[in-house]
Design a protein around this motif. Sequence first.
Motif, PDB file in Angstrom:
ATOM      1  N   ALA A  40      74.413 -22.042  43.425  1.00 57.62           N
ATOM      2  CA  ALA A  40      74.111 -22.886  44.586  1.00 57.62           C
ATOM      3  C   ALA A  40      72.885 -23.751  44.323  1.00 57.62           C
ATOM      4  O   ALA A  40      72.871 -24.946  44.651  1.00 57.62           O
ATOM      5  CB  ALA A  40      73.896 -22.021  45.825  1.00 57.62           C
ATOM      6  N   VAL A  41      71.856 -23.175  43.719  1.00 56.30           N
ATOM      7  CA  VAL A  41      70.645 -23.931  43.408  1.00 56.30           C
ATOM      8  C   VAL A  41      70.964 -25.046  42.421  1.00 56.30           C
ATOM      9  O   VAL A  41      70.512 -26.186  42.579  1.00 56.30           O
ATOM     10  CB  VAL A  41      69.535 -22.996  42.861  1.00 56.30           C
ATOM     11  CG1 VAL A  41      68.389 -23.786  42.267  1.00 56.30           C
ATOM     12  CG2 VAL A  41      69.035 -22.080  43.966  1.00 56.30           C
ATOM     13  N   GLN A  42      71.766 -24.744  41.409  1.00 59.77           N
ATOM     14  CA  GLN A  42      72.145 -25.759  40.427  1.00 59.77           C
ATOM     15  C   GLN A  42      72.950 -26.878  41.087  1.00 59.77           C
ATOM     16  O   GLN A  42      72.739 -28.058  40.790  1.00 59.77           O
ATOM     17  CB  GLN A  42      72.955 -25.132  39.289  1.00 59.77           C
ATOM     18  CG  GLN A  42      72.120 -24.283  38.362  1.00 59.77           C
ATOM     19  CD  GLN A  42      72.953 -23.525  37.342  1.00 59.77           C
ATOM     20  OE1 GLN A  42      74.147 -23.298  37.530  1.00 59.77           O
ATOM     21  NE2 GLN A  42      72.308 -23.112  36.258  1.00 59.77           N
ATOM     22  N   GLN A  43      73.847 -26.518  41.986  1.00 60.52           N
ATOM     23  CA  GLN A  43      74.666 -27.519  42.673  1.00 60.52           C
ATOM     24  C   GLN A  43      73.796 -28.429  43.530  1.00 60.52           C
ATOM     25  O   GLN A  43      73.955 -29.642  43.512  1.00 60.52           O
ATOM     26  CB  GLN A  43      75.726 -26.834  43.521  1.00 60.52           C
ATOM     27  CG  GLN A  43      76.674 -27.816  44.186  1.00 60.52           C
ATOM     28  CD  GLN A  43      77.782 -27.118  44.959  1.00 60.52           C
ATOM     29  OE1 GLN A  43      77.920 -25.889  44.882  1.00 60.52           O
ATOM     30  NE2 GLN A  43      78.558 -27.877  45.687  1.00 60.52           N
ATOM     31  N   VAL A  44      72.865 -27.843  44.278  1.00 57.64           N
ATOM     32  CA  VAL A  44      71.965 -28.645  45.114  1.00 57.64           C
ATOM     33  C   VAL A  44      71.125 -29.567  44.244  1.00 57.64           C
ATOM     34  O   VAL A  44      70.936 -30.741  44.568  1.00 57.64           O
ATOM     35  CB  VAL A  44      71.064 -27.729  45.989  1.00 57.64           C
ATOM     36  CG1 VAL A  44      69.941 -28.519  46.639  1.00 57.64           C
ATOM     37  CG2 VAL A  44      71.898 -27.028  47.042  1.00 57.64           C
ATOM     38  N   SER A  45      70.660 -29.062  43.116  1.00 59.78           N
ATOM     39  CA  SER A  45      69.858 -29.859  42.199  1.00 59.78           C
ATOM     40  C   SER A  45      70.661 -31.039  41.657  1.00 59.78           C
ATOM     41  O   SER A  45      70.167 -32.175  41.609  1.00 59.78           O
ATOM     42  CB  SER A  45      69.361 -28.981  41.056  1.00 59.78           C
ATOM     43  OG  SER A  45      68.655 -29.741  40.122  1.00 59.78           O
ATOM     44  N   GLN A  46      71.905 -30.788  41.262  1.00 59.62           N
ATOM     45  CA  GLN A  46      72.759 -31.863  40.746  1.00 59.62           C
ATOM     46  C   GLN A  46      73.050 -32.904  41.822  1.00 59.62           C
ATOM     47  O   GLN A  46      73.008 -34.107  41.557  1.00 59.62           O
ATOM     48  CB  GLN A  46      74.069 -31.285  40.214  1.00 59.62           C
ATOM     49  CG  GLN A  46      73.909 -30.509  38.924  1.00 59.62           C
ATOM     50  CD  GLN A  46      75.174 -29.755  38.539  1.00 59.62           C
ATOM     51  OE1 GLN A  46      76.137 -29.682  39.313  1.00 59.62           O
ATOM     52  NE2 GLN A  46      75.165 -29.181  37.349  1.00 59.62           N
ATOM     53  N   GLU A  47      73.329 -32.457  43.036  1.00 58.31           N
ATOM     54  CA  GLU A  47      73.608 -33.385  44.126  1.00 58.31           C
ATOM     55  C   GLU A  47      72.371 -34.223  44.439  1.00 58.31           C
ATOM     56  O   GLU A  47      72.472 -35.422  44.702  1.00 58.31           O
ATOM     57  CB  GLU A  47      74.084 -32.627  45.366  1.00 58.31           C
ATOM     58  CG  GLU A  47      75.480 -32.053  45.211  1.00 58.31           C
ATOM     59  CD  GLU A  47      75.888 -31.151  46.354  1.00 58.31           C
ATOM     60  OE1 GLU A  47      75.096 -30.966  47.307  1.00 58.31           O
ATOM     61  OE2 GLU A  47      77.008 -30.608  46.288  1.00 58.31           O
ATOM     62  N   SER A  48      71.211 -33.604  44.387  1.00 59.86           N
ATOM     63  CA  SER A  48      69.955 -34.314  44.618  1.00 59.86           C
ATOM     64  C   SER A  48      69.744 -35.386  43.556  1.00 59.86           C
ATOM     65  O   SER A  48      69.351 -36.512  43.855  1.00 59.86           O
ATOM     66  CB  SER A  48      68.798 -33.330  44.539  1.00 59.86           C
ATOM     67  OG  SER A  48      68.087 -33.277  45.721  1.00 59.86           O
ATOM     68  N   GLN A  49      70.008 -35.008  42.328  1.00 62.19           N
ATOM     69  CA  GLN A  49      69.834 -35.952  41.222  1.00 62.19           C
ATOM     70  C   GLN A  49      70.805 -37.126  41.371  1.00 62.19           C
ATOM     71  O   GLN A  49      70.410 -38.280  41.185  1.00 62.19           O
ATOM     72  CB  GLN A  49      70.077 -35.236  39.896  1.00 62.19           C
ATOM     73  CG  GLN A  49      69.721 -36.072  38.693  1.00 62.19           C
ATOM     74  CD  GLN A  49      69.848 -35.280  37.402  1.00 62.19           C
ATOM     75  OE1 GLN A  49      70.223 -34.111  37.399  1.00 62.19           O
ATOM     76  NE2 GLN A  49      69.529 -35.913  36.293  1.00 62.19           N
ATOM     77  N   GLU A  52      69.544 -39.421  44.099  1.00 62.86           N
ATOM     78  CA  GLU A  52      68.417 -40.226  43.622  1.00 62.86           C
ATOM     79  C   GLU A  52      68.907 -41.367  42.729  1.00 62.86           C
ATOM     80  O   GLU A  52      68.393 -42.480  42.803  1.00 62.86           O
ATOM     81  CB  GLU A  52      67.411 -39.355  42.861  1.00 62.86           C
ATOM     82  CG  GLU A  52      66.603 -38.437  43.753  1.00 62.86           C
ATOM     83  CD  GLU A  52      65.747 -39.178  44.760  1.00 62.86           C
ATOM     84  OE1 GLU A  52      65.173 -40.231  44.408  1.00 62.86           O
ATOM     85  OE2 GLU A  52      65.651 -38.711  45.901  1.00 62.86           O
ATOM     86  N   GLU A  53      69.909 -41.088  41.890  1.00 56.19           N
ATOM     87  CA  GLU A  53      70.464 -42.129  41.025  1.00 56.19           C
ATOM     88  C   GLU A  53      71.127 -43.222  41.863  1.00 56.19           C
ATOM     89  O   GLU A  53      70.978 -44.405  41.563  1.00 56.19           O
ATOM     90  CB  GLU A  53      71.463 -41.525  40.036  1.00 56.19           C
ATOM     91  CG  GLU A  53      70.799 -40.698  38.952  1.00 56.19           C
ATOM     92  CD  GLU A  53      71.780 -39.898  38.111  1.00 56.19           C
ATOM     93  OE1 GLU A  53      73.003 -39.952  38.377  1.00 56.19           O
ATOM     94  OE2 GLU A  53      71.322 -39.216  37.179  1.00 56.19           O
ATOM     95  N   ARG A  54      71.855 -42.828  42.912  1.00 58.94           N
ATOM     96  CA  ARG A  54      72.498 -43.822  43.782  1.00 58.94           C
ATOM     97  C   ARG A  54      71.449 -44.675  44.479  1.00 58.94           C
ATOM     98  O   ARG A  54      71.601 -45.895  44.593  1.00 58.94           O
ATOM     99  CB  ARG A  54      73.397 -43.131  44.812  1.00 58.94           C
ATOM    100  CG  ARG A  54      74.722 -42.671  44.256  1.00 58.94           C
ATOM    101  CD  ARG A  54      75.721 -42.331  45.362  1.00 58.94           C
ATOM    102  NE  ARG A  54      75.214 -41.380  46.334  1.00 58.94           N
ATOM    103  CZ  ARG A  54      75.367 -40.064  46.280  1.00 58.94           C
ATOM    104  NH1 ARG A  54      76.012 -39.528  45.278  1.00 58.94           N
ATOM    105  NH2 ARG A  54      74.887 -39.282  47.211  1.00 58.94           N
ATOM    106  N   ILE A  55      70.384 -44.040  44.963  1.00 59.59           N
ATOM    107  CA  ILE A  55      69.314 -44.780  45.638  1.00 59.59           C
ATOM    108  C   ILE A  55      68.688 -45.776  44.667  1.00 59.59           C
ATOM    109  O   ILE A  55      68.455 -46.932  45.007  1.00 59.59           O
ATOM    110  CB  ILE A  55      68.257 -43.813  46.215  1.00 59.59           C
ATOM    111  CG1 ILE A  55      68.849 -43.052  47.407  1.00 59.59           C
ATOM    112  CG2 ILE A  55      66.995 -44.556  46.618  1.00 59.59           C
ATOM    113  CD1 ILE A  55      67.980 -41.900  47.897  1.00 59.59           C
TER     114      ILE A  55
END
Length: 76
Positions: A40-49, A52-55
């Motif tokens: 779950a932590v890895q998934q949240v981290s990937q989604e966050s990244q 940020e890339e989209r932004i």
Amino acid sequence: MSVQYPRRRATAGEKPGNEPEEVKLQNASKQIVQNAILQAVQQVSQESQRREERISDNRDHIQLAVGELTKKNEKK
């Protein structure tokens, strides 16, 4: 024919019901929970990244659009 032994009693400082099979199950359960948390932590981290890339990509597009508008206005 198998021999059935009575369950042993817990000694001082030991939780009742901590037979080897139960301990194995508890350890397996803990491992499953730890793996699920890590996933779950890895998934949240990937989604966050990705967010940020989209932004960042959107900022780049906005800057390009502003630059193009500025050039068009300067030509007029």
